[in-house]
Enzyme design. Structure first.
Site, mmCIF file in Angstrom:
data_model
loop_
_atom_site.group_PDB
_atom_site.id
_atom_site.type_symbol
_atom_site.label_atom_id
_atom_site.label_comp_id
_atom_site.label_asym_id
_atom_site.label_seq_id
_atom_site.Cartn_x
_atom_site.Cartn_y
_atom_site.Cartn_z
ATOM 1 N N GLY A 43 -11.615 7.399 2.671
ATOM 2 C CA GLY A 43 -11.002 6.962 1.401
ATOM 3 C C GLY A 43 -10.683 5.472 1.427
ATOM 4 O O GLY A 43 -10.940 4.756 0.464
ATOM 5 N N HIS A 44 -10.132 4.997 2.551
ATOM 6 C CA HIS A 44 -9.824 3.567 2.660
ATOM 7 C C HIS A 44 -11.111 2.732 2.622
ATOM 8 O O HIS A 44 -11.159 1.656 2.020
ATOM 9 C CB HIS A 44 -9.123 3.270 3.987
ATOM 10 N N LYS B 106 -5.082 8.437 -5.209
ATOM 11 C CA LYS B 106 -4.372 9.630 -4.700
ATOM 12 C C LYS B 106 -2.869 9.434 -4.899
ATOM 13 O O LYS B 106 -2.173 10.352 -5.287
ATOM 14 C CB LYS B 106 -4.690 9.892 -3.234
ATOM 15 N N MET C 105 -8.446 13.184 1.035
ATOM 16 C CA MET C 105 -8.324 12.510 2.340
ATOM 17 C C MET C 105 -7.002 11.769 2.411
ATOM 18 O O MET C 105 -6.588 11.127 1.443
ATOM 19 C CB MET C 105 -9.479 11.544 2.532
ATOM 20 N N SER D 238 -4.182 9.944 5.581
ATOM 21 C CA SER D 238 -3.882 9.699 6.996
ATOM 22 C C SER D 238 -3.049 10.843 7.548
ATOM 23 O O SER D 238 -3.098 11.145 8.738
ATOM 24 C CB SER D 238 -3.120 8.392 7.160
ATOM 25 N N ARG D 239 -2.274 11.499 6.691
ATOM 26 C CA ARG D 239 -1.402 12.585 7.160
ATOM 27 C C ARG D 239 -2.172 13.882 7.412
ATOM 28 O O ARG D 239 -1.615 14.803 8.003
ATOM 29 C CB ARG D 239 -0.255 12.807 6.165
#
Ligand code: PAF
Length: 283
Positions: free
Chosen positions: A36-37, A152, A187, A189-190
């Protein structure tokens, strides 16, 4: 790819490029990057001549009982990923570089009223003040022409848009669509906190968003009932829902019949991990 840890060397490098007429894009992140990033960086590269990604786990946006210490710091891997999508530069400052030596409690805070209230603003008091403050600082440090954020965090995107408008910041914002895993899970990071069975449980979030959107599109406008049903579905899958709300996509106020642009926002805990997701559509 250039790596900067201090603001002076970053600003020297950017000054030169700005003088040469290059358009600068900023992609703020907290690291632990995923596809996503990378999509944000790809979008930024299409819009500008020089793309700076920032990696900074911002303490000001975490509550006292949240995962600041546990938040994954994966700088070397992040830099490799940024390099793979031809990001031009990464800025990874320390907390002192961003906030100076005085305690966070003595910092000037940017507060964006109204749109920061409710939803994540209620569950995470002070979170959006922390986000708006650090993003404002990053804007001042990088002075980008363009800044790119993922959708998101839709409430966050509206908070930052309102800040840019109210403070007359000369920056154009771009929101990039949510990137999902094959299962539909947004998506994040968590997601790295989840084991396989939790990941499978978490799919219910996107499935319920889609189902609720389908209901609204087929004419069901009993939003309260749809929200209650969705909360029940999510709970039945073993998640602990925080909120599930059908809202105006512009104001985030509860949706009413005259609204055409809608967003359904949701947040829920899977174990100790809090996930958010949303779906936007026109009726
Ligand atoms: O969305 C995020 O990762 C963060 O909230 C941001 C915008 C980088 C500010 O710390």
């Amino acid at each position: 790819m250039h790596r900067f840890a201090d603001r002076q060397s970053l600003q020297d490098a950017l000054l030169e490029r700005r003088h040469n007429g290059l358009r600068i894009a900023l992609v703020p992140t907290m690291g632990n990057l995923h596809a996503g990033h990378l999509q944000l960086v790809k979008q930024a590269r299409e819009l500008a001549d020089y793309t700076v990604a920032t990696i900074f786990v911002n303490p000001l946006q975490f509550g006292p009982d949240e995962d600041l210490d546990a938040y994954p710091r994966t700088l070397d891997n992040d830099c490799q990923l940024l390099h793979s999508v031809q990001c031009d530069a990464v800025f990874h400052p320390t907390v002192a570089e961003v906030y100076g030596e005085s305690p966070l409690s003595e910092q000037t805070i940017v507060h964006v009223p109204s749109i920061s209230d409710g939803y994540c603003g209620t569950s995470r008091p002070g979170h959006f003040d922390g986000v708006a403050t650090v993003v404002c600082k990053l804007f001042n440090l990088v002075m980008p022409d363009i800044a790119v954020f993922g959708l998101k965090d839709y409430q966050q995107f509206l908070v930052i848009s309102q800040m840019v408008k109210d403070l007359c910041l000369p920056i154009t914002l771009h929101g990039v669509e949510i990137v999902r895993e094959n299962s539909g899970l947004a998506m994040s990071s968590r997601n790295g906190y989840l084991d396989e069975s939790q990941k499978s449980q978490a799919r219910v979030l996107y499935q319920t968003l889609i189902e609720t959107r389908a209901q609204i599109e087929s004419g069901n406008s009993n939003f309260n009932e749809l929200e209650a049903k969705a909360i029940e579905t999510i709970s039945n899958k073993g998640l602990r829902p925080d909120y599930f709300a059908v809202c105006s996509a512009q104001t985030l106020k509860p949706a009413c019949l005259s609204d055409r642009q809608l967003v359904i926002l949701t947040a829920a805990f899977v174990g100790n991990s809090r996930l958010i997701d949303n779906i936007r559509f026109t009726v």
